[in-house]
Design an enzyme around this catalytic site. Structure first.
Site, PDB file in Angstrom:
ATOM      1  N   SER A 181       0.785  -1.228   0.000  1.00 50.21           N
ATOM      2  CA  SER A 181       0.000   0.000   0.000  1.00 50.21           C
ATOM      3  C   SER A 181       0.815   1.275   0.000  1.00 50.21           C
ATOM      4  O   SER A 181       0.296   2.334  -0.368  1.00 50.21           O
ATOM      5  CB  SER A 181      -0.943   0.009   1.216  1.00 50.21           C
ATOM      6  OG  SER A 181      -0.201  -0.022   2.425  1.00 50.21           O
ATOM      7  N   HIS A 209      -5.481  -3.793  -1.752  1.00 49.78           N
ATOM      8  CA  HIS A 209      -5.323  -2.780  -2.790  1.00 49.78           C
ATOM      9  C   HIS A 209      -5.300  -3.378  -4.194  1.00 49.78           C
ATOM     10  O   HIS A 209      -5.050  -2.657  -5.163  1.00 49.78           O
ATOM     11  CB  HIS A 209      -4.050  -1.968  -2.545  1.00 49.78           C
ATOM     12  CG  HIS A 209      -4.178  -1.005  -1.406  1.00 49.78           C
ATOM     13  ND1 HIS A 209      -4.676   0.264  -1.565  1.00 49.78           N
ATOM     14  CD2 HIS A 209      -3.883  -1.136  -0.088  1.00 49.78           C
ATOM     15  CE1 HIS A 209      -4.675   0.889  -0.397  1.00 49.78           C
ATOM     16  NE2 HIS A 209      -4.203   0.051   0.520  1.00 49.78           N
ATOM     17  N   LYS A 240     -12.066  -0.025   0.116  1.00 51.95           N
ATOM     18  CA  LYS A 240     -11.211   0.694  -0.828  1.00 51.95           C
ATOM     19  C   LYS A 240     -11.907   0.757  -2.186  1.00 51.95           C
ATOM     20  O   LYS A 240     -12.770   1.601  -2.399  1.00 51.95           O
ATOM     21  CB  LYS A 240      -9.830   0.049  -0.863  1.00 51.95           C
ATOM     22  CG  LYS A 240      -9.119   0.192   0.488  1.00 51.95           C
ATOM     23  CD  LYS A 240      -7.783  -0.456   0.541  1.00 51.95           C
ATOM     24  CE  LYS A 240      -7.054  -0.137   1.835  1.00 51.95           C
ATOM     25  NZ  LYS A 240      -7.753  -0.597   3.052  1.00 51.95           N
TER      26      LYS A 240
END
Length: 394
Positions: A181, A209, A240
């Protein structure tokens, strides 16, 4: 000395070192432009990869769920908190991921705390990438298993350590982030999978991610590499790219069933709320129907990175929409972020302990909701501040 003097001293030291975190307040939806501390600014630092956090279809799904189910489940999943919505989400996520089964949790952080201690404990060993996320680190510590760190994204170091240390222990777990990340690089998962298979180790990847970013239509790192069936546990987050909140494990049905019986956050913390679950289901539906948002994200990523390199910025080794603007010292990164904000760009500084000392940065997060005009605005402001602070040549 007073018993709390250490707190005051530590806070003052953080300020002197440029490591004190200024927590800004947002008073609008997460979108390309957002109101932060009362000012309308271009949002370049949220994890809203696909714009789902303020997507009209997700908002409508959440509203309908409130009308039908209320605002909360009022129980843990194993007592009276499992709604048909939770099961629908898990079925759809399994289909999306191409996995046998899925179990969902309250957050991505909770998912790692739930999974790792359920699988390994005293007498077992965990091989963990040295740059793994804090939630993986905490999950490993909670397990009380022996932790062996291997060099970042280094399969040779991993193979050597598994061969040397693995035979001493009952069970072996290899765990890595999929996308890291802070730097935006990707784990060499095919090589790691070979090592896991050779040494009969459980393989776990946290794809927080990678979801909505890598693979066909955002199906993640396992799909990206074509490793279906070779990764035992895929951890995902719903906060996310999916734009809501929650986490999950996708993998073998036996592992999922085991976690339903053993994972402590599943057993002892209330279930995710109906509007959150319904909104996430809609996000999965959209991704399964079209790759347009994922393609737009990558179009924006390529353009912004090319232009930042042309300006002369060091953006590290990222191969994903995560774009670290490397600045070195925390005080410089803090000042750079402050000046950007004054110029109308919201991009936070990140320093120790989130990243190593001397590697402070501005972490830019690209999104599908950014227009080319938005990106050009950001590039102009980065260039202006970079020249003013001596990061770029005047």
């Amino acid at each position: 000395m007073g018993k709390l003097d250490f707190i005051y001293e530590d806070l003052e030291n953080l300020k002197k070192e440029g490591l004190y975190i200024t927590i800004r307040t947002i008073s609008s939806p997460q979108d390309a432009w957002t109101v932060v501390d009362g000012k309308r600014v271009l949002n370049m630092c949220s994890n809203n990869y696909l714009g789902f956090a303020n997507h009209p279809e997700l908002k409508e799904a959440a509203k309908q769920a409130i009308d039908r189910y209320g605002v909360g489940p009022a129980a843990v999943r194993t007592i009276a908190g499992t709604m048909d919505l939770h099961l629908e989400l898990e079925r759809k996520l399994a289909e999306f991921k191409g996995a046998e089964a899925v179990i969902s949790f309250q957050s991505g952080f909770n998912t790692n705390l739930a999974t790792i201690p359920a699988l390994v404990g005293r007498g077992d060993v965990i091989f963990s990438d040295e740059l793994n996320h804090a939630s993986i680190i905490d999950g490993c510590r909670l397990s009380r298993a022996t932790i062996v760190r291997y060099n970042h994204n280094d399969p040779e170091d991993l193979a050597r350590k598994v061969a040397e240390e693995g035979p001493k222990y009952r069970r072996k777990l290899i765990v890595t982030d999929g996308v890291f990340s802070m730097d935006g690089d990707i784990a060499p998962l095919p090589e790691i999978a070979e090592i896991a298979e050779k040494h009969e180790a459980i393989l776990m990847v946290d794809d927080a991610h990678g979801e909505g970013v890598l693979g066909r239509g955002g199906r993640g790192i396992v799909d990206h590499y074509g490793l279906h069936g070779r990764v035992d546990i895929e951890v995902g987050t719903l906060s996310k790219a999916f734009g809501v909140v929650g986490g999950y494990v996708a993998g073998r049905k036996e592992i999922v069933e085991y976690l339903r019986q053993k994972a402590r956050p599943f057993l002892f913390s209330s279930a995710v709320t109906p509007p959150d679950v319904a909104a996430t289901i809609r996000a999965v539906d959209i991704l399964m129907a079209s790759e347009d948002l994922v393609n737009k994200l990558w179009e924006n990523t390529r353009y912004f990175k090319e232009q930042m390199k042309a300006l002369g910025f060091d953006i590290g080794q990222s191969v994903t929409p995560i774009t670290p603007v490397m600045l070195g010292e925390a005080t410089l990164a803090q000042e750079f972020s402050k000046r950007l904000f004054e110029e109308g760009v919201f991009a936070q500084a990140i320093g120790y302990p989130t990243v190593p000392r001397g590697k402070a940065r501005i972490r830019v997060m690209l999104s599908a909701v950014h227009s080319k005009e938005d990106l050009d605005y950001a590039l102009d402001k980065f260039a202006k501040v970079g020249r003013e602070l001596g990061v770029l040549k005047a």
